[in-house]
Design a protein around this motif. Structure first.
Motif, PDB file in Angstrom:
ATOM      1  N   GLY A   1      -4.978 -61.197   6.627  1.00  0.00           N
ATOM      2  CA  GLY A   1      -5.865 -60.102   6.994  1.00  0.00           C
ATOM      3  C   GLY A   1      -5.751 -58.935   6.030  1.00  0.00           C
ATOM      4  O   GLY A   1      -5.092 -59.026   4.993  1.00  0.00           O
ATOM      5  N   THR A   2      -6.374 -57.828   6.391  1.00  0.00           N
ATOM      6  CA  THR A   2      -6.335 -56.660   5.509  1.00  0.00           C
ATOM      7  C   THR A   2      -5.046 -55.858   5.674  1.00  0.00           C
ATOM      8  O   THR A   2      -4.539 -55.279   4.712  1.00  0.00           O
ATOM      9  CB  THR A   2      -7.527 -55.734   5.777  1.00  0.00           C
ATOM     10  N   ASP A   3      -4.514 -55.822   6.901  1.00  0.00           N
ATOM     11  CA  ASP A   3      -3.329 -55.001   7.139  1.00  0.00           C
ATOM     12  C   ASP A   3      -2.154 -55.799   7.698  1.00  0.00           C
ATOM     13  O   ASP A   3      -1.248 -55.262   8.309  1.00  0.00           O
ATOM     14  CB  ASP A   3      -3.663 -53.850   8.095  1.00  0.00           C
ATOM     15  N   GLY A   4      -2.177 -57.105   7.477  1.00  0.00           N
ATOM     16  CA  GLY A   4      -1.087 -57.941   7.936  1.00  0.00           C
ATOM     17  C   GLY A   4      -1.461 -59.403   7.850  1.00  0.00           C
ATOM     18  O   GLY A   4      -2.522 -59.766   7.339  1.00  0.00           O
ATOM     19  N   MET A   5      -0.555 -60.244   8.329  1.00  0.00           N
ATOM     20  CA  MET A   5      -0.860 -61.671   8.337  1.00  0.00           C
ATOM     21  C   MET A   5      -0.150 -62.333   9.500  1.00  0.00           C
ATOM     22  O   MET A   5       0.895 -61.871   9.977  1.00  0.00           O
ATOM     23  CB  MET A   5      -0.470 -62.327   7.016  1.00  0.00           C
TER      24      MET A   5
ATOM     25  N   ASN B   1       0.031 -53.823   3.935  1.00  0.00           N
ATOM     26  CA  ASN B   1      -1.227 -53.451   3.287  1.00  0.00           C
ATOM     27  C   ASN B   1      -1.561 -54.525   2.257  1.00  0.00           C
ATOM     28  O   ASN B   1      -1.096 -54.474   1.110  1.00  0.00           O
ATOM     29  CB  ASN B   1      -1.098 -52.086   2.616  1.00  0.00           C
ATOM     30  N   ASN B   2      -2.377 -55.482   2.656  1.00  0.00           N
ATOM     31  CA  ASN B   2      -2.648 -56.624   1.788  1.00  0.00           C
ATOM     32  C   ASN B   2      -3.656 -56.325   0.684  1.00  0.00           C
ATOM     33  O   ASN B   2      -4.009 -57.222  -0.088  1.00  0.00           O
ATOM     34  CB  ASN B   2      -3.114 -57.810   2.629  1.00  0.00           C
TER      35      ASN B   2
ATOM     36  N   SER C   1       2.155 -57.183  -3.389  1.00  0.00           N
ATOM     37  CA  SER C   1       2.860 -56.992  -2.122  1.00  0.00           C
ATOM     38  C   SER C   1       2.444 -58.064  -1.118  1.00  0.00           C
ATOM     39  O   SER C   1       3.282 -58.634  -0.411  1.00  0.00           O
ATOM     40  CB  SER C   1       2.569 -55.601  -1.562  1.00  0.00           C
ATOM     41  N   ALA C   2       1.132 -58.349  -1.059  1.00  0.00           N
ATOM     42  CA  ALA C   2       0.633 -59.350  -0.112  1.00  0.00           C
ATOM     43  C   ALA C   2       1.207 -60.725  -0.423  1.00  0.00           C
ATOM     44  O   ALA C   2       1.630 -61.459   0.484  1.00  0.00           O
ATOM     45  CB  ALA C   2      -0.893 -59.392  -0.156  1.00  0.00           C
ATOM     46  N   ILE C   3       1.258 -61.093  -1.700  1.00  0.00           N
ATOM     47  CA  ILE C   3       1.784 -62.403  -2.075  1.00  0.00           C
ATOM     48  C   ILE C   3       3.279 -62.492  -1.769  1.00  0.00           C
ATOM     49  O   ILE C   3       3.785 -63.542  -1.347  1.00  0.00           O
ATOM     50  CB  ILE C   3       1.490 -62.679  -3.568  1.00  0.00           C
TER      51      ILE C   3
END
Length: 390
Positions: free
Chosen positions: A89-93, A113-114, A119-121
């Motif tokens: 998602g945009t702000d989490g997973m 914060n994806n 950071s997201a990866i």
């Protein structure tokens, strides 16, 4: 040589057919499989033995007799391996570990914060490692990973464009495959949500379905005659970017007045923050106010139902589905959205496309995407030539 090749292919196809019946009709029996496939009992018995040896099926006692000797019951070995499904998602997973039947055995939810790709990866990797470490020992181990993304990807698993993430041309599949040496599948989150609903949710047995995934934006996964509709180039389903206001708000996609700017979860929360003059209101907080009967909260939800209805009318008149499922966290607002939404749709959509339509709120909630993502990893596994069912 050709005859040998033909026989080998026929055996492989027959074995796949037998495995499919055991997977989806377990418990079953050799006699029942022979009856349904038209294969001889000797052929079925031989193929079943090979599947048992491959740890994909097992026997369990005697089944019910329809005359004569009681048949031995066959069951699918769902614990033979495990899949990981992820909703980015945009702000989490959200990430889940499932067995080969799609039963969740472990889950991770992480806020992040994806929009920051690196950071997201990193967080994605953390979820994967934790679930891999928690997986029970099994013959095939982790068989693959499916990831639902809020945007477009190509066949190589590159994230071409995810406007709500701000991602463009990110080689996500190759990055993860290099790290984990596992098959990775990247797919639009609304598409995998539609698959999740059709396999594990309200849409079982439904041939014509539209799954509306409502979160930071809105995406739609479309099943027509039981098949996922992808469009000419594989990029169908972006109904969140139909214009409902020709001179409306600017969207990250480059358009203006997009449906998701008015009917997404983010749109509802933004409206609530504005009306309450409180920047900290969340969806859960708004629903608490509605539960307490606060008039402003109820008005905001009713207005939101109308905005949802505008897009649904376009879907109904365009695709004539038998079922529309509204998914994502906004499904928790069904109590307040359902009645005004149904009324609006009934008053505005064409009567014939609407006649046999059912609009439902997902019972899987935000798990439809992760279950659908895991299911495509499982489907990949059973279609893989590496699977030991030769």
């Amino acid at each position: 040589m050709k005859q040998t090749g033909d026989l080998s292919l026929m055996k492989k196809l027959n074995k796949a057919l037998v495995l499919e019946l055991i997977r989806h009709e377990s418990p079953t029996s050799r006699a029942r499989i022979a009856e349904k496939t038209g294969l001889t009992k000797a052929t079925v018995s031989s193929l079943v033995t090979e599947l048992i040896d491959a740890n994909l099926a097992y026997e369990s006692g005697a089944g019910e007799s329809r005359g004569g000797r009681k048949p031995v019951t066959l069951l699918f070995q769902e614990k033979a391996g495990y899949a990981i499904g992820i909703d980015l998602g945009t702000d989490g997973m959200t990430a889940v570990l499932t067995d080969l039947n799609g039963t969740i055995v472990d889950e991770r939810r992480k806020k992040n914060n994806n929009r920051e790709t690196l950071s997201a990866i990193a967080v994605l990797g953390s979820c994967i490692r934790e679930l891999m470490d928690s997986a029970p020992t099994s013959p095939y181990g982790i068989i693959g990973i499916g990831i639902g993304i809020p945007g477009f990807s190509d066949e190589a698993g590159n994230v071409l464009f995810a406007p709500n993430l701000g991602w463009e041309n990110v080689p996500l599949q190759s990055l993860l495959e290099q790290e984990y040496n596992l098959p990775i599948v990247i797919e639009n989150e609304a598409n995998v949500g539609a698959l999740g609903e059709s396999r594990y949710g309200l849409a079982k047995g439904t041939a014509n379905l539209v799954h509306v995934s409502i979160g930071a934006g809105i995406g739609t996964g479309i099943l027509l005659k039981g098949e996922l509709y992808r469009g000419a180039s594989g990029f169908s389903g972006e109904m969140g970017h139909i214009s409902i206001h020709p001179d409306g708000k600017p969207c990250r996609c480059g358009n203006v007045g997009c449906w998701e700017l008015y009917a997404s979860e983010n749109a509802l929360v933004d409206a609530a923050r504005k009306e309450y003059e409180d920047p900290d209101i969340t969806l859960d907080g708004l629903l608490e106010k509605a539960e307490q009967g606060e008039e402003l909260a109820l008005q905001l939800l009713e207005e939101h139902a109308r905005y949802l209805g505008v897009g649904l009318i376009n879907i109904i008149n365009s695709f004539n589905p038998e079922l529309i499922i509204l998914g994502g966290r906004l499904a928790a607002a069904e109590k307040w959205l359902s009645e005004p939404l149904q009324h609006f749709v009934e008053s505005r959509s064409l009567p014939y496309p609407r006649a046999k339509l059912d609009i439902r709120f997902s019972q899987l909630g935000d798990r439809a995407t992760v279950l659908g993502a895991a299911s495509i990893a499982i489907a990949n596994f059973f279609a893989s030539p590496k699977l030991s069912v030769e």
